[in-house]
Design a protein around this motif. Structure first.
Motif, PDB file in Angstrom:
ATOM      1  N   SER A 134       0.865  -3.791   0.149  1.00 58.07           N
ATOM      2  CA  SER A 134       0.998  -4.885   1.110  1.00 58.07           C
ATOM      3  C   SER A 134       2.375  -4.918   1.738  1.00 58.07           C
ATOM      4  CB  SER A 134       0.705  -6.224   0.422  1.00 58.07           C
ATOM      5  OG  SER A 134       0.830  -7.290   1.316  1.00 58.07           O
ATOM      6  N   GLU A 135       3.408  -4.555   0.961  1.00 54.72           N
ATOM      7  CA  GLU A 135       4.762  -4.522   1.509  1.00 54.72           C
ATOM      8  C   GLU A 135       4.978  -3.319   2.425  1.00 54.72           C
ATOM      9  OE1 GLU A 135       6.624  -6.978   1.234  1.00 54.72           O
ATOM     10  OE2 GLU A 135       5.654  -8.047  -0.399  1.00 54.72           O
ATOM     11  N   ARG A 136       4.161  -2.286   2.263  1.00 53.86           N
ATOM     12  CA  ARG A 136       4.319  -1.081   3.084  1.00 53.86           C
ATOM     13  C   ARG A 136       3.372  -1.085   4.282  1.00 53.86           C
ATOM     14  NH1 ARG A 136       7.213   2.897   0.438  1.00 53.86           N
ATOM     15  NH2 ARG A 136       7.672   2.483  -1.751  1.00 53.86           N
ATOM     16  N   TRP A 137       2.126  -1.473   4.077  1.00 50.55           N
ATOM     17  CA  TRP A 137       1.115  -1.430   5.125  1.00 50.55           C
ATOM     18  C   TRP A 137       1.001  -2.739   5.894  1.00 50.55           C
ATOM     19  CZ3 TRP A 137      -3.742   0.978   2.294  1.00 50.55           C
ATOM     20  CH2 TRP A 137      -3.432   2.279   1.900  1.00 50.55           C
ATOM     21  N   ARG A 139      -0.141  -7.151   5.367  1.00 51.11           N
ATOM     22  CA  ARG A 139      -1.182  -7.921   4.693  1.00 51.11           C
ATOM     23  C   ARG A 139      -2.578  -7.593   5.231  1.00 51.11           C
ATOM     24  NH1 ARG A 139       3.746  -8.593   2.532  1.00 51.11           N
ATOM     25  NH2 ARG A 139       4.510 -10.762   2.450  1.00 51.11           N
ATOM     26  N   ARG A 140      -2.712  -7.516   6.540  1.00 48.82           N
ATOM     27  CA  ARG A 140      -4.036  -7.379   7.145  1.00 48.82           C
ATOM     28  C   ARG A 140      -4.690  -6.046   6.794  1.00 48.82           C
ATOM     29  NH1 ARG A 140      -5.003  -7.542  13.609  1.00 48.82           N
ATOM     30  NH2 ARG A 140      -3.634  -5.730  13.418  1.00 48.82           N
ATOM     31  N   LYS A 141      -3.963  -4.960   6.927  1.00 45.59           N
ATOM     32  CA  LYS A 141      -4.538  -3.655   6.630  1.00 45.59           C
ATOM     33  C   LYS A 141      -4.933  -3.549   5.159  1.00 45.59           C
ATOM     34  CE  LYS A 141      -2.791  -0.001   8.532  1.00 45.59           C
ATOM     35  NZ  LYS A 141      -1.891   1.146   8.873  1.00 45.59           N
ATOM     36  N   CYS A 142      -4.094  -4.086   4.287  1.00 45.05           N
ATOM     37  CA  CYS A 142      -4.346  -3.988   2.852  1.00 45.05           C
ATOM     38  C   CYS A 142      -5.608  -4.767   2.459  1.00 45.05           C
ATOM     39  CB  CYS A 142      -3.137  -4.502   2.087  1.00 45.05           C
ATOM     40  SG  CYS A 142      -3.126  -4.041   0.330  1.00 45.05           S
ATOM     41  N   ILE A 143      -5.757  -5.971   2.985  1.00 40.98           N
ATOM     42  CA  ILE A 143      -6.922  -6.786   2.624  1.00 40.98           C
ATOM     43  C   ILE A 143      -8.202  -6.200   3.222  1.00 40.98           C
ATOM     44  CG2 ILE A 143      -6.926  -8.427   4.559  1.00 40.98           C
ATOM     45  CD1 ILE A 143      -7.392 -10.645   2.557  1.00 40.98           C
ATOM     46  N   THR A 144      -8.101  -5.539   4.370  1.00 41.77           N
ATOM     47  CA  THR A 144      -9.270  -4.912   4.979  1.00 41.77           C
ATOM     48  C   THR A 144      -9.733  -3.712   4.170  1.00 41.77           C
ATOM     49  OG1 THR A 144      -8.536  -5.620   7.184  1.00 41.77           O
ATOM     50  CG2 THR A 144     -10.182  -3.868   7.077  1.00 41.77           C
ATOM     51  N   VAL A 145      -8.790  -2.874   3.740  1.00 34.94           N
ATOM     52  CA  VAL A 145      -9.127  -1.714   2.903  1.00 34.94           C
ATOM     53  C   VAL A 145      -9.742  -2.169   1.579  1.00 34.94           C
ATOM     54  CG1 VAL A 145      -8.158   0.235   1.619  1.00 34.94           C
ATOM     55  CG2 VAL A 145      -7.401  -0.211   3.955  1.00 34.94           C
ATOM     56  N   ALA A 146      -9.164  -3.215   0.969  1.00 35.17           N
ATOM     57  CA  ALA A 146      -9.691  -3.731  -0.295  1.00 35.17           C
ATOM     58  C   ALA A 146     -11.112  -4.258  -0.122  1.00 35.17           C
ATOM     59  CB  ALA A 146      -8.777  -4.831  -0.836  1.00 35.17           C
ATOM     60  N   SER A 147     -11.387  -4.893   1.010  1.00 31.65           N
ATOM     61  CA  SER A 147     -12.725  -5.431   1.272  1.00 31.65           C
ATOM     62  C   SER A 147     -13.750  -4.307   1.431  1.00 31.65           C
ATOM     63  CB  SER A 147     -12.704  -6.306   2.529  1.00 31.65           C
ATOM     64  OG  SER A 147     -11.813  -7.396   2.375  1.00 31.65           O
ATOM     65  N   PHE A 242     -10.123  -8.111  13.578  1.00 30.00           N
ATOM     66  CA  PHE A 242     -10.141  -8.148  15.036  1.00 30.00           C
ATOM     67  C   PHE A 242      -9.568  -9.444  15.608  1.00 30.00           C
ATOM     68  CE2 PHE A 242     -13.713  -5.546  13.559  1.00 30.00           C
ATOM     69  CZ  PHE A 242     -13.435  -4.345  14.199  1.00 30.00           C
ATOM     70  N   VAL A 243      -9.426 -10.483  14.786  1.00 30.26           N
ATOM     71  CA  VAL A 243      -9.018 -11.782  15.304  1.00 30.26           C
ATOM     72  C   VAL A 243      -7.641 -12.218  14.805  1.00 30.26           C
ATOM     73  CG1 VAL A 243      -9.609 -14.239  15.405  1.00 30.26           C
ATOM     74  CG2 VAL A 243     -11.427 -12.519  15.528  1.00 30.26           C
ATOM     75  N   VAL A 244      -7.406 -12.103  13.515  1.00 33.91           N
ATOM     76  CA  VAL A 244      -6.173 -12.631  12.918  1.00 33.91           C
ATOM     77  C   VAL A 244      -5.039 -11.624  13.075  1.00 33.91           C
ATOM     78  CG1 VAL A 244      -5.093 -13.508  10.812  1.00 33.91           C
ATOM     79  CG2 VAL A 244      -7.525 -13.929  11.236  1.00 33.91           C
ATOM     80  N   PRO A 245      -3.884 -12.050  13.574  1.00 30.23           N
ATOM     81  CA  PRO A 245      -2.754 -11.119  13.697  1.00 30.23           C
ATOM     82  C   PRO A 245      -2.139 -10.818  12.337  1.00 30.23           C
ATOM     83  CG  PRO A 245      -2.086 -13.329  14.345  1.00 30.23           C
ATOM     84  CD  PRO A 245      -3.561 -13.398  14.102  1.00 30.23           C
ATOM     85  N   GLU A 246      -1.340  -9.779  12.296  1.00 28.09           N
ATOM     86  CA  GLU A 246      -0.592  -9.465  11.080  1.00 28.09           C
ATOM     87  C   GLU A 246       0.393 -10.600  10.798  1.00 28.09           C
ATOM     88  OE1 GLU A 246       0.239  -8.544   7.996  1.00 28.09           O
ATOM     89  OE2 GLU A 246      -0.462  -6.541   8.599  1.00 28.09           O
ATOM     90  N   SER A 247       0.786 -10.727   9.541  1.00 27.70           N
ATOM     91  CA  SER A 247       1.739 -11.763   9.158  1.00 27.70           C
ATOM     92  C   SER A 247       3.022 -11.669   9.991  1.00 27.70           C
ATOM     93  CB  SER A 247       2.085 -11.623   7.670  1.00 27.70           C
ATOM     94  OG  SER A 247       3.223 -12.389   7.349  1.00 27.70           O
ATOM     95  N   THR A 433       9.785  -9.985  -0.987  1.00 23.28           N
ATOM     96  CA  THR A 433       9.216  -9.698  -2.305  1.00 23.28           C
ATOM     97  C   THR A 433       8.025 -10.599  -2.635  1.00 23.28           C
ATOM     98  OG1 THR A 433      10.765 -11.231  -3.392  1.00 23.28           O
ATOM     99  CG2 THR A 433      11.436  -8.912  -3.221  1.00 23.28           C
ATOM    100  N   ARG A 434       7.528 -11.336  -1.649  1.00 25.52           N
ATOM    101  CA  ARG A 434       6.478 -12.330  -1.939  1.00 25.52           C
ATOM    102  C   ARG A 434       5.195 -11.670  -2.418  1.00 25.52           C
ATOM    103  NH1 ARG A 434       6.799 -15.303   2.432  1.00 25.52           N
ATOM    104  NH2 ARG A 434       8.392 -16.578   1.410  1.00 25.52           N
ATOM    105  N   ALA A 435       4.742 -10.630  -1.730  1.00 29.51           N
ATOM    106  CA  ALA A 435       3.519  -9.953  -2.152  1.00 29.51           C
ATOM    107  C   ALA A 435       3.703  -9.275  -3.505  1.00 29.51           C
ATOM    108  CB  ALA A 435       3.087  -8.935  -1.097  1.00 29.51           C
ATOM    109  N   LEU A 436       4.917  -8.745  -3.747  1.00 27.86           N
ATOM    110  CA  LEU A 436       5.203  -8.134  -5.049  1.00 27.86           C
ATOM    111  C   LEU A 436       5.141  -9.184  -6.154  1.00 27.86           C
ATOM    112  CD1 LEU A 436       8.218  -5.817  -4.094  1.00 27.86           C
ATOM    113  CD2 LEU A 436       5.857  -5.119  -4.556  1.00 27.86           C
ATOM    114  N   GLY A 437       5.757 -10.332  -5.897  1.00 32.03           N
ATOM    115  CA  GLY A 437       5.723 -11.408  -6.883  1.00 32.03           C
ATOM    116  C   GLY A 437       4.318 -11.897  -7.126  1.00 32.03           C
ATOM    117  N   TYR A 438       3.538 -11.998  -6.057  1.00 30.63           N
ATOM    118  CA  TYR A 438       2.149 -12.420  -6.204  1.00 30.63           C
ATOM    119  C   TYR A 438       1.352 -11.364  -6.953  1.00 30.63           C
ATOM    120  CZ  TYR A 438      -1.730 -15.445  -4.861  1.00 30.63           C
ATOM    121  OH  TYR A 438      -2.776 -16.331  -4.875  1.00 30.63           O
ATOM    122  N   GLY A 439       1.722 -10.094  -6.745  1.00 30.62           N
ATOM    123  CA  GLY A 439       1.064  -9.013  -7.477  1.00 30.62           C
ATOM    124  C   GLY A 439       1.328  -9.099  -8.966  1.00 30.62           C
TER     125      GLY A 439
END
Length: 566
Positions: A134-137, A139-147, A242-247, A433-439
């Motif tokens: 998530s820190e590299r790609w 939020r949006r790309k990561c959640i789409t791949v996971a889905s 297609f609708v929500v922008p990246e963070s 570091t927010r996504a890392l901390g959440y991880g």
């Protein structure tokens, strides 16, 4: 000039149409994760079963089978008959679970609990990987791949030909759940203005997901159909791409300011508001801080959470709280079949009981803060658990009812308290570091989930259940006072913005606990207006691209020294 992204959000409409669209579309994936996680409460349910006698025809109808076994208690849940092991079993139920699919009783009775732990191990792996990616790609790309991963794993699981194959599929489904869960909450929070973060954190998306699952399970009580249904339920979530922008926060700290401005413009149009004239300068100021940190620290990884004293303390305490909450919550949820009454109603009640507590907890969060609200939840859990333990040790005839109400009250406090801790933990970490901390938090929660089937059992291990929960909640009370309060603080974007925060836990006296209007930009060492400055790149730092100007950490634009331009 604004100094934070929260001020930009306020200027473009606060919690307007854009925030509603982003929050709903992102949080839809919470519904998917809830269905996927909790369908194991149905899949591993153990129906009533009997050791098969030779006198029972193999094609006996379920209704006749129930009649045949009436008053045959000597066969009920017996693994041997006349000193010989049972070779086959009859399951008296119309439900199709993996237990009666592969006769997972007697010598194989450990497998259903192990399947839950295997799933949680997958969620753990997914959380760790997704937090880093998530820190590299983004939020949006990561959640789409996971889905996408999650959809494929559910389809394959539906066609499992053995319990070993199904267990492996549940691991991969868990990886998808971990990837979705790790990114969904931070992603949605990063679009919200300051005063609305707490209310959205308490919105019961997870509960709605469980309620939808229970409805499908009632009409389609077959584990194979439920996995296919879960895959189909995930498909509308791809609209997010297609609708929500990246963070906007992630784009800013990564230096992708043009894309961040496009996202702000898109949200401003949805809200019918103009883009603030100083929005670009605010983003450049935030990126400048991040850039200065990168010169000395580079990119962040999980190891960085344990190198900085502030991040270390936050990570350890939040990890413990998530682990404890997960162990208790999933232990009760997956053990709903062990409660007296209807299976579907028990699953629904143990997962929807938090709803009545959401508004009172929201009020508490905004009035007394995240820390005291968490402490109160832990205190109620401790009192409820110890009281139930005393009743159990006395051998009361009403013990079954006590267990039921204990489960509901504890689940109410755990789930509402967990929502508070999610918001609190997200606010404690800077964007870098927010996504890392959440991880890390999600990973620790999965460890708790893996332990839950073995430590929490409302049917056969009540004393161990009570002791485990009371010890965890008692320790949680004291650890809560180690973290600063964040009720009135803006989300931080860089480590430098947390450097001056007190590590004593007295949030009201720290930058993290100080109202936004009272924060002093002078806490960070920086050149003052009118001084000659120069960065190592000697290049563009202003909104108009003029290389002769630089943006300071407090947002001031000053002229660079002549030798910087040489």
């Amino acid at each position: 000039m604004g100094e934070t992204i929260e001020e930009i959000f306020d200027d473009i409409g606060g919690f307007g149409k854009a925030q509603w669209i982003c929050t709903i579309l992102i949080s839809y994936m919470f519904l998917v994760a809830a269905w996927s996680m909790m369908q194991m409460a149905f899949a591993v349910m153990v129906p009533d079963w009997y050791c098969v006698e030779d006198s029972v025809p193999e094609d006996t109808h379920q209704g006749l089978l129930q009649q045949f076994y009436t008053n045959r208690s000597e066969l009920f849940e017996k693994c041997s008959l006349n000193d010989s092991s049972c070779s086959s079993f009859d399951f008296v139920t119309s439900k199709r679970t993996v237990v009666n699919e592969w006769s997972l009783v007697c010598d194989y009775k450990w497998i259903p609990s192990a399947m839950i732990s295997i799933q949680m191990a997958g969620v753990l792996v997914g959380a760790v990987v997704a937090g880093q990616l998530s820190e590299r790609w983004g939020r949006r790309k990561c959640i789409t791949v996971a889905s996408l991963w999650h959809v494929c794993a559910n389809v394959v699981a539906a066609f499992s030909t053995s319990w070993e194959m199904f267990a492996a599929c549940r691991f991969f489904i868990g990886v998808g759940i971990g990837g979705i869960y790790t990114n969904t909450f931070p992603y949605s929070m990063e679009f919200l203005p300051l005063k609305h973060r707490g209310s959205v954190a308490l919105f019961p998306f997870w509960t709605f997901g469980v309620a939808i699952f229970v409805g499908f399970a009632y009409f389609l009580p077959n584990w194979r159909y439920l996995h296919l249904g879960c895959a189909a339920f995930c498909l509308p979530g791809f609209v997010l791409w297609f609708v929500v922008p990246e963070s906007i926060r992630w784009l800013t700290v990564e230096g992708r300011l043009d894309e961040a401005m496009e996202a702000i413009g898109k949200m401003a149009r949805w809200n019918g508001r103009p883009v603030p004239s100083d929005a670009r300068t605010t983003l450049e100021m935030i990126y400048f801080k991040r850039k200065q940190e990168r010169k000395t620290a580079g990119s962040y990884s999980y190891l960085d959470l344990f190198k900085d004293a502030y991040l270390l303390k936050c990570s350890v305490v939040i990890a413990f709280m998530w682990c404890a909450m997960s162990l208790i919550s999933y232990g009760i949820s997956f053990g709903a079949a062990g409660l007296a009454g209807n299976l579907y109603l028990n699953i629904l009640l143990t997962n929807c009981v938090e709803i009545p507590g959401l508004l009172p907890v929201l009020w508490m969060m905004n009035r007394i803060g995240r820390r005291l609200t968490t402490v109160i939840m832990f205190i109620i859990i401790t009192i409820t658990t110890i009281s139930s333990l005393v009743v159990n040790l006395k051998g009361s005839s009403s013990n079954e009812r006590v267990v039921f109400w204990f489960a509901l009250v504890t689940k109410l406090c755990v789930d509402t308290g967990w929502n508070v801790i999610q918001a609190w933990g997200t606010e404690l970490y800077p964007t870098v570091t927010r996504a890392l901390g959440y991880g890390v938090a999600t990973t620790s929660a999965r460890i708790g989930g893996m332990l839950a089937p073995f430590l929490i059992n409302l049917k056969t291990r009540l004393v161990l259940t009570y002791v485990t929960i009371s010890c965890l909640s008692f320790l949680g009370i004291f650890l809560s006072f180690l973290l600063p309060e964040t009720r009135l603080s803006a989300l931080k974007d860089n480590l430098s913005s947390t450097a001056s925060s007190s590590l004593s836990g007295q949030g009201a006296e720290t930058e993290l606990g100080t109202p936004l209007a009272n924060q002093d930009a002078g806490n960070i060492d920086q050149p003052k207006l009118g001084h000659e400055v120069c960065d190592s790149d000697g290049g563009k730092e202003t909104s108009n691209g003029d290389p002769s100007l630089a943006v300071l950490m407090n947002g001031d634009v000053v002229e660079k020294a002549d030798d910087c331009l040489a």
